[in-house]
Write a protein that holds these residues in place. Structure first.
Motif, PDB file in Angstrom:
ATOM      1  N   SER A 174       1.038   2.600  -1.074  1.00 20.61           N
ATOM      2  CA  SER A 174       1.308   3.293  -2.529  1.00 20.61           C
ATOM      3  C   SER A 174       2.748   2.920  -2.997  1.00 20.61           C
ATOM      4  O   SER A 174       3.742   2.852  -2.041  1.00 20.61           O
ATOM      5  CB  SER A 174       1.195   4.724  -2.367  1.00 20.61           C
ATOM      6  OG  SER A 174      -0.117   5.126  -1.907  1.00 20.61           O
ATOM      7  N   GLY A 175       3.008   2.816  -4.120  1.00 17.55           N
ATOM      8  CA  GLY A 175       4.265   2.726  -4.758  1.00 17.55           C
ATOM      9  C   GLY A 175       4.677   1.213  -4.670  1.00 17.55           C
ATOM     10  O   GLY A 175       5.957   1.057  -5.375  1.00 17.55           O
ATOM     11  N   VAL A 176       3.978   0.029  -4.106  1.00 15.81           N
ATOM     12  CA  VAL A 176       4.430  -0.991  -4.115  1.00 15.81           C
ATOM     13  C   VAL A 176       4.545  -1.881  -5.818  1.00 15.81           C
ATOM     14  O   VAL A 176       4.923  -3.022  -5.699  1.00 15.81           O
ATOM     15  CB  VAL A 176       4.125  -2.226  -3.241  1.00 15.81           C
ATOM     16  CG1 VAL A 176       4.162  -1.349  -1.677  1.00 15.81           C
ATOM     17  CG2 VAL A 176       2.519  -2.084  -3.493  1.00 15.81           C
ATOM     18  N   GLY A 177       3.768  -1.313  -6.589  1.00 16.06           N
ATOM     19  CA  GLY A 177       3.783  -1.914  -7.972  1.00 16.06           C
ATOM     20  C   GLY A 177       2.528  -2.673  -8.354  1.00 16.06           C
ATOM     21  O   GLY A 177       2.531  -3.629  -8.990  1.00 16.06           O
ATOM     22  N   LYS A 178       1.434  -2.219  -7.604  1.00 17.51           N
ATOM     23  CA  LYS A 178      -0.042  -2.809  -7.768  1.00 17.51           C
ATOM     24  C   LYS A 178      -0.400  -2.757  -9.254  1.00 17.51           C
ATOM     25  O   LYS A 178      -0.684  -3.769  -9.952  1.00 17.51           O
ATOM     26  CB  LYS A 178      -0.890  -2.582  -6.880  1.00 17.51           C
ATOM     27  CG  LYS A 178      -0.754  -2.610  -5.448  1.00 17.51           C
ATOM     28  CD  LYS A 178      -1.660  -2.265  -4.302  1.00 17.51           C
ATOM     29  CE  LYS A 178      -2.356  -0.981  -4.793  1.00 17.51           C
ATOM     30  NZ  LYS A 178      -1.117  -0.121  -4.281  1.00 17.51           N
ATOM     31  N   SER A 179      -0.525  -1.638  -9.672  1.00 23.60           N
ATOM     32  CA  SER A 179      -0.623  -1.426 -11.092  1.00 23.60           C
ATOM     33  C   SER A 179       0.052  -1.834 -12.124  1.00 23.60           C
ATOM     34  O   SER A 179      -0.269  -2.550 -13.078  1.00 23.60           O
ATOM     35  CB  SER A 179      -1.133   0.255 -11.482  1.00 23.60           C
ATOM     36  OG  SER A 179      -1.901   0.768 -10.626  1.00 23.60           O
ATOM     37  N   SER A 180       1.475  -1.976 -12.037  1.00 29.69           N
ATOM     38  CA  SER A 180       2.370  -2.808 -12.781  1.00 29.69           C
ATOM     39  C   SER A 180       2.212  -4.333 -12.940  1.00 29.69           C
ATOM     40  O   SER A 180       2.046  -4.640 -13.704  1.00 29.69           O
ATOM     41  CB  SER A 180       3.668  -2.218 -12.214  1.00 29.69           C
ATOM     42  OG  SER A 180       4.117  -1.037 -12.258  1.00 29.69           O
ATOM     43  N   LEU A 181       1.716  -4.482 -11.531  1.00 28.91           N
ATOM     44  CA  LEU A 181       1.302  -6.105 -11.515  1.00 28.91           C
ATOM     45  C   LEU A 181       0.128  -6.625 -12.469  1.00 28.91           C
ATOM     46  O   LEU A 181       0.214  -7.437 -13.080  1.00 28.91           O
ATOM     47  CB  LEU A 181       1.307  -6.668 -10.318  1.00 28.91           C
ATOM     48  CG  LEU A 181       1.254  -8.059  -9.793  1.00 28.91           C
ATOM     49  CD1 LEU A 181       2.672  -8.584 -10.165  1.00 28.91           C
ATOM     50  CD2 LEU A 181       0.950  -8.072  -8.200  1.00 28.91           C
ATOM     51  N   VAL A 182      -0.881  -5.729 -12.522  1.00 27.40           N
ATOM     52  CA  VAL A 182      -2.108  -5.686 -13.171  1.00 27.40           C
ATOM     53  C   VAL A 182      -1.944  -5.725 -14.611  1.00 27.40           C
ATOM     54  O   VAL A 182      -2.303  -6.463 -15.360  1.00 27.40           O
ATOM     55  CB  VAL A 182      -3.117  -4.830 -12.762  1.00 27.40           C
ATOM     56  CG1 VAL A 182      -4.501  -5.088 -13.682  1.00 27.40           C
ATOM     57  CG2 VAL A 182      -3.522  -5.115 -11.281  1.00 27.40           C
ATOM     58  N   ASN A 183      -1.041  -4.744 -15.034  1.00 30.32           N
ATOM     59  CA  ASN A 183      -0.617  -4.465 -16.434  1.00 30.32           C
ATOM     60  C   ASN A 183       0.043  -5.813 -16.987  1.00 30.32           C
ATOM     61  O   ASN A 183       0.028  -6.288 -17.961  1.00 30.32           O
ATOM     62  CB  ASN A 183       0.251  -3.281 -16.474  1.00 30.32           C
ATOM     63  CG  ASN A 183      -0.305  -1.938 -16.532  1.00 30.32           C
ATOM     64  OD1 ASN A 183      -1.571  -2.097 -16.653  1.00 30.32           O
ATOM     65  ND2 ASN A 183       0.482  -0.926 -16.195  1.00 30.32           N
ATOM     66  N   ALA A 184       0.920  -6.336 -15.940  1.00 41.30           N
ATOM     67  CA  ALA A 184       1.490  -7.740 -16.494  1.00 41.30           C
ATOM     68  C   ALA A 184       0.703  -8.877 -16.570  1.00 41.30           C
ATOM     69  O   ALA A 184       0.983  -9.875 -17.309  1.00 41.30           O
ATOM     70  CB  ALA A 184       2.705  -7.804 -15.411  1.00 41.30           C
ATOM     71  N   LEU A 185      -0.242  -8.731 -15.703  1.00 40.97           N
ATOM     72  CA  LEU A 185      -1.238  -9.799 -15.909  1.00 40.97           C
ATOM     73  C   LEU A 185      -2.159  -9.856 -17.013  1.00 40.97           C
ATOM     74  O   LEU A 185      -2.614 -10.833 -17.470  1.00 40.97           O
ATOM     75  CB  LEU A 185      -2.072  -9.814 -14.639  1.00 40.97           C
ATOM     76  CG  LEU A 185      -1.577 -10.388 -13.215  1.00 40.97           C
ATOM     77  CD1 LEU A 185      -2.328 -10.078 -11.856  1.00 40.97           C
ATOM     78  CD2 LEU A 185      -1.116 -11.786 -13.253  1.00 40.97           C
ATOM     79  N   VAL A 186      -2.434  -8.613 -17.610  1.00 37.00           N
ATOM     80  CA  VAL A 186      -3.398  -8.455 -18.555  1.00 37.00           C
ATOM     81  C   VAL A 186      -2.650  -7.711 -19.867  1.00 37.00           C
ATOM     82  O   VAL A 186      -2.322  -6.495 -19.724  1.00 37.00           O
ATOM     83  CB  VAL A 186      -4.554  -7.654 -18.237  1.00 37.00           C
ATOM     84  CG1 VAL A 186      -5.482  -7.638 -19.408  1.00 37.00           C
ATOM     85  CG2 VAL A 186      -5.337  -8.170 -16.919  1.00 37.00           C
ATOM     86  N   PRO A 187      -2.082  -8.753 -20.792  1.00 36.89           N
ATOM     87  CA  PRO A 187      -1.348  -8.102 -21.865  1.00 36.89           C
ATOM     88  C   PRO A 187      -2.087  -6.990 -22.625  1.00 36.89           C
ATOM     89  O   PRO A 187      -3.295  -6.954 -22.791  1.00 36.89           O
ATOM     90  CB  PRO A 187      -1.193  -9.345 -22.759  1.00 36.89           C
ATOM     91  CG  PRO A 187      -1.082 -10.538 -21.741  1.00 36.89           C
ATOM     92  CD  PRO A 187      -2.078 -10.060 -20.822  1.00 36.89           C
ATOM     93  N   GLY A 188      -1.600  -5.789 -22.698  1.00 37.96           N
ATOM     94  CA  GLY A 188      -2.364  -4.676 -23.727  1.00 37.96           C
ATOM     95  C   GLY A 188      -2.680  -3.870 -22.554  1.00 37.96           C
ATOM     96  O   GLY A 188      -3.299  -2.662 -23.193  1.00 37.96           O
ATOM     97  N   LEU A 189      -3.056  -4.120 -21.405  1.00 37.66           N
ATOM     98  CA  LEU A 189      -3.564  -3.133 -20.585  1.00 37.66           C
ATOM     99  C   LEU A 189      -2.268  -2.115 -20.078  1.00 37.66           C
ATOM    100  O   LEU A 189      -1.156  -2.471 -20.072  1.00 37.66           O
ATOM    101  CB  LEU A 189      -3.972  -3.699 -19.356  1.00 37.66           C
ATOM    102  CG  LEU A 189      -4.845  -3.324 -18.210  1.00 37.66           C
ATOM    103  CD1 LEU A 189      -6.061  -2.761 -18.956  1.00 37.66           C
ATOM    104  CD2 LEU A 189      -5.075  -3.815 -16.896  1.00 37.66           C
ATOM    105  N   THR A 190      -2.762  -0.760 -19.895  1.00 38.90           N
ATOM    106  CA  THR A 190      -1.918   0.253 -19.702  1.00 38.90           C
ATOM    107  C   THR A 190      -2.194   1.096 -18.556  1.00 38.90           C
ATOM    108  O   THR A 190      -2.685   2.382 -18.621  1.00 38.90           O
ATOM    109  CB  THR A 190      -1.695   0.991 -20.985  1.00 38.90           C
ATOM    110  OG1 THR A 190      -2.777   1.768 -21.488  1.00 38.90           O
ATOM    111  CG2 THR A 190      -0.723   0.337 -22.061  1.00 38.90           C
TER     112      THR A 190
END
Length: 300
Positions: A174-190
């Motif tokens: 937890s907290g390593v930035g997985k969701s942030s990384l997915v958001n960066a990979l898919v523009p517009g995803l939040t």
């Protein structure tokens, strides 16, 4: 009967994407529970539609791979996401994840996140040295590594190219930035993200279910709940040594067949350790895992 792929599992429902690109909300037939089976995100399935516009998963098609934690089927690339700061880089946990992935036979990419946070840290020189050493170690074993910043976009195009036309699964604490990384990979995803707790030094579980996210240009990635513990018994791992890539390559030179690389004489792994050809940290983690594995076997 129609076929499709489960791209999300939530609250007892399986969301199946059909071959025509439509989504059908399904329940699983009771027969799966009787068989001790469970549909997983990534499964190719046969389903039937019901009168209320929903559906029922009737059959699981053969899987190419299966991860127990996180529960994902048919992935071809495991992306192990580890932050270099907040939470601090934990190589023992990374090695435990690698045991799990080696056991399943997936290809692995190790991604170190939060490059921007490291550069802003007062401890930048120490952290940078630790990360450089870690990348050199795992590259020498044969693992591919990458260093990224989700905020700035550093390394994101290269990661997108690596995931193209593949099913990738992100895993890490937890907290390593997985969701942030997915958001960066898919523009517009939040996808929801959370700041790290300064008091505890770790993140909250922002992802609560497994879901496949489509990537531009082909391929998809599973954002999965974070966790800090992996249990060898839960994962069904019966032999630790073969899950250390460099040990597996040396094992043929051991005097005894089935050598545990701990107490036996004329052990090729221990000889390589003494010569500096096996990293001390990797061997220490291996011995720790062996102790944990034996204790779990006695308990169960």
């Amino acid at each position: 009967m129609p076929q499709g792929m489960i791209y999300k599992a939530l609250s007892g429902y399986y969301y199946v994407e059909t071959e025509e690109g439509q989504t059908v909300q399904c329940r699983a037939r009771g027969i799966f529970k009787k068989r001790g089976q469970s549909p997983l995100v990534g499964d190719r399935v046969v389903f039937s539609e019901t009168e209320n516009g929903e559906g029922t998963v009737d059959e699981l098609l053969p899987r190419t791979t299966e991860l127990i934690r996180p529960p994902v089927a048919n992935a071809s690339l495991a992306v192990l996401v580890f932050s270099i700061i907040r939470p601090e880089l934990n190589l023992q946990l990374l090695d435990k994840f690698l045991v799990h992935i080696e056991h399943t036979g997936l290809e692995t990419l190790i991604v170190f996140t939060k490059l921007d946070a490291m550069e802003a840290s007062e401890e930048r020189e120490r952290i940078e040295a630790d990360v450089t050493a870690a990348r050199a170690l795992y590259s020498s074993i044969g693992y591919e590594t990458a260093l990224v910043s989700s905020k700035r976009g550093d390394g994101i195009p290269e990661l997108q190219a690596r995931l193209k036309d593949r099913v990738g699964v992100f895993a890490g604490q937890s907290g390593v930035g997985k969701s942030s990384l997915v958001n960066a990979l898919v523009p517009g995803l939040t996808l929801e993200t959370n700041e790290i707790s300064e008091k505890l030094g770790r993140g909250k579980h922002t992802t609560r279910h497994v879901e496949l996210v489509r990537l531009e240009g082909g391929g998809c990635v599973a954002d999965t709940p974070g966790f800090s513990q992996l249990d060898f018994g839960e994962l069904g791992i019966e032999e630790i040594g073969s899950c250390f890539k460099e040990f597996r390559e040396l094992a043929g030179g051991c005097k005894f067949r089935g050598c545990t690389h701990v107490h036996e004489p004329d052990c090729a792994v221990k000889e390589a350790l003494e010569q500096g050809a096996v990293a001390a940290s990797r061997y220490e983690h291996y011995v720790s895992f062996m102790t944990e594995w034996r204790e779990n076997r006695r308990r169960y």
